[in-house]
Design a protein around this motif. Sequence first.
Motif, short mmCIF file in Angstrom:
data_model
loop_
_atom_site.label_atom_id
_atom_site.label_comp_id
_atom_site.label_asym_id
_atom_site.label_seq_id
_atom_site.Cartn_x
_atom_site.Cartn_y
_atom_site.Cartn_z
N ILE A 167 0.88 -1.17 0.00
CA ILE A 167 0.00 0.00 0.00
C ILE A 167 0.91 1.21 0.00
N VAL A 168 0.73 2.09 -0.98
CA VAL A 168 1.54 3.29 -1.08
C VAL A 168 0.63 4.52 -1.24
N PRO A 169 1.14 5.70 -0.88
CA PRO A 169 0.36 6.91 -1.11
C PRO A 169 0.34 7.27 -2.59
N ASP A 170 -0.48 8.21 -2.94
CA ASP A 170 -0.60 8.68 -4.33
C ASP A 170 0.62 9.51 -4.70
N GLU A 171 1.75 8.85 -4.81
CA GLU A 171 3.01 9.50 -5.16
C GLU A 171 3.58 8.79 -6.38
N ARG A 172 3.67 9.51 -7.47
CA ARG A 172 4.07 8.95 -8.76
C ARG A 172 5.39 8.17 -8.69
N ASP A 173 6.40 8.73 -8.04
CA ASP A 173 7.70 8.09 -7.97
C ASP A 173 7.65 6.78 -7.19
N GLN A 174 6.90 6.75 -6.10
CA GLN A 174 6.79 5.52 -5.30
C GLN A 174 6.07 4.42 -6.08
N ILE A 175 5.02 4.81 -6.78
CA ILE A 175 4.25 3.85 -7.57
C ILE A 175 5.12 3.25 -8.67
N SER A 176 5.77 4.11 -9.44
CA SER A 176 6.57 3.62 -10.56
C SER A 176 7.77 2.79 -10.07
N ALA A 177 8.35 3.15 -8.94
CA ALA A 177 9.48 2.38 -8.40
C ALA A 177 9.05 0.96 -8.06
N LEU A 178 7.89 0.82 -7.43
CA LEU A 178 7.41 -0.53 -7.08
C LEU A 178 7.05 -1.32 -8.34
N LEU A 179 6.43 -0.67 -9.30
CA LEU A 179 6.09 -1.37 -10.55
C LEU A 179 7.35 -1.89 -11.24
N ARG A 180 8.40 -1.07 -11.25
CA ARG A 180 9.68 -1.50 -11.84
C ARG A 180 10.28 -2.67 -11.07
N GLU A 181 10.30 -2.55 -9.75
CA GLU A 181 10.87 -3.61 -8.91
C GLU A 181 10.12 -4.92 -9.12
N TRP A 182 8.80 -4.86 -9.09
CA TRP A 182 8.00 -6.09 -9.22
C TRP A 182 8.13 -6.70 -10.61
N SER A 183 8.31 -5.86 -11.63
CA SER A 183 8.48 -6.36 -13.00
C SER A 183 9.89 -6.89 -13.23
N ASP A 184 10.87 -6.09 -12.89
CA ASP A 184 12.26 -6.38 -13.24
C ASP A 184 12.96 -7.33 -12.27
N GLU A 185 12.72 -7.16 -10.99
CA GLU A 185 13.42 -7.97 -10.00
C GLU A 185 12.62 -9.18 -9.55
N LYS A 186 11.36 -8.96 -9.19
CA LYS A 186 10.52 -10.08 -8.76
C LYS A 186 9.97 -10.88 -9.95
#
Length: 161
Positions: A43-62
């Motif tokens: 669960i993250v706040p409505d912060e563009r950088d936090q959202i995109s960072a998690l999407l990248r991590e989950w796609s690229d690393e996980k």
Amino acid sequence: MITIGVLTISDGASHGQREDLSGARIRSLVTQLPEALIQAGAIVPDERDQISALLREWSDEKRLNLILTTGGTGLAPRDVTPEATLDVIEREAPGIAEAMRFNSLQYTPMAMLSRGVAGVRGNSLIINLPGSPKAVKECLEYILPVLPHAINLLIEGPKEH
């Protein structure tokens, strides 16, 4: 096996001021997918950088096959989920977002205000769902039947028709 991440975008839920009912709804619905395994959640706040960072991590690393977001798809100034998703994806899958809006319009004209997008990063399919539990159910139930095929195409590539 379909590996799944569920990301709730909500200022209130991220600060413990609201229960994450939409994320819970997603988790209960994806169990209908064959061999589904939820491997990440946040669960993250409505912060563009936090959202995109998690999407990248989950796609690229996980290397998750399917990432479902909920929240932040409307017209309010802090609704930045579509922008964060567009920052990350390599190719859009507009038919998925169009199908969800089409189906939602059967229930409410407010569906036309949804700006959710869907797309691909690597072998991950990322889909923005609305923020309300009711809309999550309506949208996810509608697209659920095509998700195994979509994910199979990402992993194995197309087969002869």
